[in-house]
Design an enzyme around this catalytic site. Structure first.
Site, PDB file in Angstrom:
ATOM      1  N   HIS A 137      66.141  16.428  87.498  1.00 19.36           N
ATOM      2  CA  HIS A 137      65.762  15.406  88.560  1.00 19.36           C
ATOM      3  C   HIS A 137      67.380  14.995  89.130  1.00 19.36           C
ATOM      4  CE1 HIS A 137      63.540  12.360  90.820  1.00 19.36           C
ATOM      5  NE2 HIS A 137      64.672  11.486  90.463  1.00 19.36           N
ATOM      6  N   GLU A 138      67.971  14.213  88.055  1.00 18.87           N
ATOM      7  CA  GLU A 138      69.105  13.610  88.373  1.00 18.87           C
ATOM      8  C   GLU A 138      70.228  14.610  88.950  1.00 18.87           C
ATOM      9  OE1 GLU A 138      69.154  10.784  88.626  1.00 18.87           O
ATOM     10  OE2 GLU A 138      67.396  10.208  87.718  1.00 18.87           O
ATOM     11  N   HIS A 172      69.782  14.623  92.541  1.00 19.29           N
ATOM     12  CA  HIS A 172      70.668  13.581  93.391  1.00 19.29           C
ATOM     13  C   HIS A 172      72.298  13.816  93.314  1.00 19.29           C
ATOM     14  CE1 HIS A 172      67.381  10.769  93.769  1.00 19.29           C
ATOM     15  NE2 HIS A 172      67.128  10.748  92.713  1.00 19.29           N
ATOM     16  N   GLU A 207      65.809  11.563  97.346  1.00 16.61           N
ATOM     17  CA  GLU A 207      64.801  12.074  96.221  1.00 16.61           C
ATOM     18  C   GLU A 207      64.153  13.423  96.869  1.00 16.61           C
ATOM     19  OE1 GLU A 207      63.632  10.720  93.646  1.00 16.61           O
ATOM     20  OE2 GLU A 207      65.085   8.881  93.853  1.00 16.61           O
TER      21      GLU A 207
END
Length: 489
Positions: free
Chosen positions: A254-255, A258, A284
């Protein structure tokens, strides 16, 4: 020197100082000594005072007025610079500095309360944060207080638009969830110890698979995973629970989403208003498509299963198909960051309603825990067993990020749109994922979206990449198709 050149020189120095402030925040949440909390709050407050003065410098208005844009980039820089100046100028320096100081202190108090399962000492501080955010919203508002705060994270979005989107999404998500949970045979949850060092090695393997540039970043541990930075210094964090390896692995992926957005922005935009992701909803979209549509796909989990066997030995899952079902197991758990794709948006809908009530004064901080627990049981059918599984689980409110939560669901919606177009335009995505690389997908995302940074407004950014106006329909269709296949509906 032209007015535009003077403006961009000023903005460049301001953005550089903002990066320094961001690095102080990263340090605070990763490696800063605990005893330094109050000192760091003063440091951040002092820097915010300098930044606020630069952001409200009246020369900005003059420079913007006298500048003549000759390109799309210059026009967008002038638009964003003017908007930023008008917004910052409405906030008194005293309020900006006090918010920076208090939220720096509050983050540490929240972390201690969460670890101790005792919100007693945190609630008074949170009440102060909410009071200051209400004051800030009143300074910025031209109508709705919550909309004024949401503008920081998703420019142009309103609570009415978000609420209407949620009203359209909720019935189909709940109906699908009920079908899935009604299946007698559910995927098995893993029940084994996965050592921290081995999890972190696997996290690095996953980050590399998704194209994270290690020469421009690093991986550290934090209470609440986050990504920090832009350009050539973009850092990611994760957390480890030794009984729950997906917590670490998918937080990392997830990170990385980003981080790859920030690493992928055109370097010509560095230290300008275009040099960061255009909104948190668009941000997101990257983290969620990396984590879910790509990271939880059958192709990638098949590859990941083999890496897990190599790294952990026999961990009680018989084959890749069972592992895919395990990764995508639907369960009404407490924690948002660990939620499956069906429950995730229900977590956000709850937070959206609660934080809006806090900002508008319909809910007071003293009543927040009870309101959270009541709403959680109604939405998830489970009683909250402790504060860290309830309203203390997220860092956002402690650091004043009111208006941020709805961007997670917007990100899911945007990711659904991007995934639909990407699958239609790119061949070989699953074949590559099955070999442990997301490159065909991530190259498309970089070309269509990431490289452009803040060049276009949020919804226009998604529409430009997809070729159609964003809506929740592609996300809902993806969820229904995916979970019907996994659960044999």
């Amino acid at each position: 020197m032209s007015a535009y050149a003077e403006l961009t020189a000023h903005l460049r120095e301001t953005e550089a100082l903002s990066c320094v402030a961001e690095r102080l925040g990263w340090d605070q949440e990763t490696i800063m000594p605990r005893a330094a909390t109050e000192q760091r709050a003063e440091e951040i407050a002092a820097l915010e005072s300098v930044l606020h003065a630069r952001r409200t410098d009246p020369r900005i208005e003059d420079w913007v007025t006298r500048s003549e844009a000759t390109t799309e980039v210059e026009a967008r820089v002038l638009d964003l610079a003017g908007r930023s100046y008008n917004r910052a100028s409405r906030i008194p320096a005293r309020l900006a500095t006090e918010l920076a100081r208090l939220t720096s202190l509050s983050q540490g108090i929240w972390a201690e309360a969460r670890a101790a399962e005792d919100p007693t000492h945190f609630l008074p501080t949170l009440a102060q944060v909410v009071a200051l955010k209400r004051e800030e919203a009143a300074c910025l508002s031209e109508g709705d207080l919550y909309d004024a705060l949401m503008e920081d994270y998703e420019p142009g979005a309103t609570h009415r638009q978000i609420g209407a989107m949620f009203d359209r999404m909720r019935p189909r998500i709940v109906a699908l969830r009920e079908k899935v949970l009604g299946i007698a045979s559910q995927p098995k949850a893993m029940d084994q110890v996965f050592p921290e060092a081995a999890q972190l090695r696997m996290a690095r393997i996953c980050a590399t698979a998704f194209g994270y540039d290690w020469t421009a970043g690093r991986l550290d541990l934090a209470v609440h995973p986050f990504s920090s930075g832009s350009g050539r210094d973009v850092r990611i964090t994760t957390r480890v629970v030794e009984s729950e390896p997906f917590n670490c692995l998918y937080s990392t992926i997830h990170e990385v989403g980003h981080a790859c957005y920030e690493q992928g922005i055109d370097t010509a935009y560095a230290f300008t208003p275009l040099g960061r992701g255009v909104s948190m909803g668009v941000h997101e979209s990257q983290s969620r498509i990396y984590e879910n549509q790509l990271g939880r796909s059958a192709a990638f989990t098949g590859w990941l299963y083999q890496r897990m066997v190599e790294g952990f030995g026999d961990f009680g899952v018989a084959d890749a198909e069972s592992f895919h079902a395990c990764v995508n197991r639907v369960n009404p758990g407490y924690i948002r960051t660990e939620a499956d794709e069906l429950h995730y948006n229900l977590h956000i809908m709850m937070r959206f309603d609660l934080e809006r009530a806090l900002i508008t004064g319909k809910l007071e901080v003293a009543d927040l825990e009870e309101a959270w627990n009541t709403r959680f049981e109604a939405d998830f059918g489970v009683k909250v067993d402790r504060p860290s599984h309830g309203f203390l689980q997220d860092v956002h409110w402690s650091v004043g990020l009111f208006g941020y939560f709805p961007t997670y669901s917007l990100g899911n919606v945007y990711a659904g749109c991007l995934h639909k177009t990407m699958r239609a335009e790119v061949d070989g995505i699953d074949a590559a994922l099955a070999q442990g690389t997301a490159k065909p997908a991530t190259d498309w995302l970089r070309e269509k979206l990431q490289v452009h940074g803040g060049l276009r407004p949020p919804r226009e950014t998604i529409a430009h990449a997809c070729g159609f106006e964003p809506s929740e329909a592609p996300l809902l269709e993806y969820l229904e198709e995916k979970f019907s296949a996994i659960y044999g509906l």
